[in-house]
Structures are given as C-alpha cells and as structure tokens.
Design a protein around this motif. Structure first.
Motif, PDB file in Angstrom:
ATOM      1  N   LEU A  14     -19.630  48.760  55.253  1.00 55.53           N
ATOM      2  CA  LEU A  14     -19.127  47.492  55.775  1.00 55.53           C
ATOM      3  C   LEU A  14     -20.123  46.358  55.550  1.00 55.53           C
ATOM      4  CD1 LEU A  14     -17.366  48.731  59.026  1.00 55.53           C
ATOM      5  CD2 LEU A  14     -16.276  47.501  57.137  1.00 55.53           C
ATOM      6  N   LYS A  15     -21.408  46.657  55.623  1.00 53.75           N
ATOM      7  CA  LYS A  15     -22.417  45.624  55.341  1.00 53.75           C
ATOM      8  C   LYS A  15     -22.270  45.122  53.907  1.00 53.75           C
ATOM      9  CE  LYS A  15     -26.712  46.459  56.500  1.00 53.75           C
ATOM     10  NZ  LYS A  15     -27.935  47.256  56.783  1.00 53.75           N
ATOM     11  N   VAL A  16     -22.089  46.042  52.973  1.00 54.02           N
ATOM     12  CA  VAL A  16     -21.912  45.657  51.561  1.00 54.02           C
ATOM     13  C   VAL A  16     -20.665  44.798  51.401  1.00 54.02           C
ATOM     14  CG1 VAL A  16     -21.393  46.532  49.248  1.00 54.02           C
ATOM     15  CG2 VAL A  16     -23.187  47.608  50.607  1.00 54.02           C
ATOM     16  N   LYS A  17     -19.566  45.208  52.031  1.00 54.57           N
ATOM     17  CA  LYS A  17     -18.308  44.480  51.895  1.00 54.57           C
ATOM     18  C   LYS A  17     -18.392  43.086  52.498  1.00 54.57           C
ATOM     19  CE  LYS A  17     -15.294  48.549  51.775  1.00 54.57           C
ATOM     20  NZ  LYS A  17     -14.207  49.297  52.440  1.00 54.57           N
ATOM     21  N   LEU A  18     -18.997  42.976  53.670  1.00 51.70           N
ATOM     22  CA  LEU A  18     -19.067  41.681  54.341  1.00 51.70           C
ATOM     23  C   LEU A  18     -20.055  40.745  53.652  1.00 51.70           C
ATOM     24  CD1 LEU A  18     -18.930  42.978  58.025  1.00 51.70           C
ATOM     25  CD2 LEU A  18     -17.114  41.798  56.779  1.00 51.70           C
ATOM     26  N   LYS A  19     -21.157  41.300  53.160  1.00 53.36           N
ATOM     27  CA  LYS A  19     -22.094  40.476  52.397  1.00 53.36           C
ATOM     28  C   LYS A  19     -21.436  40.015  51.086  1.00 53.36           C
ATOM     29  CE  LYS A  19     -26.357  42.533  54.191  1.00 53.36           C
ATOM     30  NZ  LYS A  19     -27.540  43.377  53.889  1.00 53.36           N
ATOM     31  N   GLY A  20     -20.528  40.836  50.561  1.00 53.37           N
ATOM     32  CA  GLY A  20     -19.801  40.470  49.348  1.00 53.37           C
ATOM     33  C   GLY A  20     -18.947  39.232  49.558  1.00 53.37           C
ATOM     34  N   ILE A  21     -18.415  39.052  50.769  1.00 56.31           N
ATOM     35  CA  ILE A  21     -17.620  37.849  51.073  1.00 56.31           C
ATOM     36  C   ILE A  21     -18.490  36.614  50.911  1.00 56.31           C
ATOM     37  CG2 ILE A  21     -16.405  36.581  52.891  1.00 56.31           C
ATOM     38  CD1 ILE A  21     -15.533  39.279  54.048  1.00 56.31           C
TER      39      ILE A  21
END
Length: 208
Positions: A20-27
């Motif tokens: 989730l950290k990777v996904k949210l930082k991707g935003i």
C-alpha cells in the motif's frame, strides 16, 4: 504464541503495508509527472509491535483468537497532506479504488476527540497473496494535515510518558495547541492558491 509464531501471523500485515505504501506513493508521483499539486505530501506505514497488540487486546478484553478480527490497526498507514482540502481529495480517490474495500470511516476532523485530536480514519480490507493463498488483512489508514500530525505525535509521546494519565495542566495546553493547529490549517487554506503557485515556481527553478 512464541516469537516465530508471531512472525508468521504478522508477515502478511507487513506485506500489506509495503504494497500500500508503494501504491499510495505512486499517486503522488503521477501528480508530479502531470505538473499538478499532489494532495499526498508523504506516506508512512508500520505494523504494530507484538507488545502493543497484546496490551490493546488486554485493555479491550479481546481474546487471542479474536485479535486479527477485532484489532483493526495491526497494520497502519498515515497519509500526510498539506491542506485540509487535500484530505477530501485523497478520500475521493481511495473510495474509488478497487484493490481494497473500505469497511469503516471515522471522521475526527469534523468531530474531533475531547483531547483535540483531529484526523480522518478509514479501515480497509486489503487482499494479500500468500503462499497459502489469499488472506484479507484489515488496515487502518489515517489521513491528516502536517499540523494535525505534529500535534498527534506530541500527544502520543506524552500519553506514553504518563501511561495515559496526562496531568490536567498539560492536557489544557495540548487542547490549546490543538486549537492553534486548527487555526493554522484554516489560514493555510485561505492562501492555498498562492502557496501552490509558489511551490510550482520553486520546483521548476530547482529542475532548470
């Protein structure tokens, strides 16, 4: 459970936090590539230490068999935003995602706690692929401004120091500090456009 058993239980939670950290930082990266203001300033995450899990289970009279079902913040993420308006934008994006299911929302911004604590909490059910198959993990995501986060970090430290029994004079000061943080957020919202424009100019200067 011994250390090894706890490691096995918490492994999917650690995986959920990292994914989730990777996904949210991707935003945030996507907004930056478009040259737009990102409502996400930064993201942090953690899995509760075993001692904290057991302490919470004891305080809330939760059996060890029910811990994963009843303690919703074993896995936790925090999304920091510059402005209160950004919190609402982040919420809109999270509600539209199909890689997890939101099962609960708690609005401590419009309905702050007596202590002065302000933040927006959502609890999501996130599917993790393990070697044993799919496991759905409960993850608590807290969304707050930088000012809210500063206050909450200090309050958490004082709660730890005084074992939850903060002296009344310090409580009063904390409540006044919470009001000051709220006013700071309000003032920053009033000049949000100017701030965002200045940040765009500054970032272009760095890149050139």
């Amino acid at each position: 459970m011994d250390y090894r058993e706890w490691e096995q239980v918490l492994s999917p939670y650690k995986q959920a936090v990292e994914e989730l950290k990777v996904k949210l930082k991707g935003i945030r990266s996507q907004f930056e590539l478009e040259g737009e203001h990102s409502p996400i300033e930064f993201v942090t995450g953690r899995v509760k230490p075993v001692v904290s899990i057991l302490d919470k289970a004891r305080r809330k009279n939760i059996s060890k068999e029910s811990i994963e079902r009843e303690i919703q913040d074993i896995a936790g993420l925090r999304i920091m935003c510059q402005f209160v308006e950004d919190i609402h934008r982040v919420l809109e994006m999270l509600r539209k995602r199909d890689d997890f299911t939101i099962i609960e929302e708690r609005d401590y911004i419009n309905h702050q706690k007596d202590s002065g604590y302000r933040s927006y909490h959502i609890v999501v059910e996130y599917p993790v692929q393990t070697f044993k198959g799919l496991k759905k993990i409960l993850v608590e995501i807290q969304i707050r401004t930088l000012a809210m986060n500063f206050w909450a970090t200090i309050e958490h430290s004082l709660n730890y120091k005084y074992s939850g029994n903060i002296p009344e004079d310090i409580k009063d000061r904390l409540q006044r500090a919470a009001e000051a943080a709220y006013r700071l957020d309000e003032e920053m919202s009033q000049i949000r456009g100017e701030i965002q424009e200045a940040q765009v100019i500054f970032s272009r200067k760095i890149e050139s």
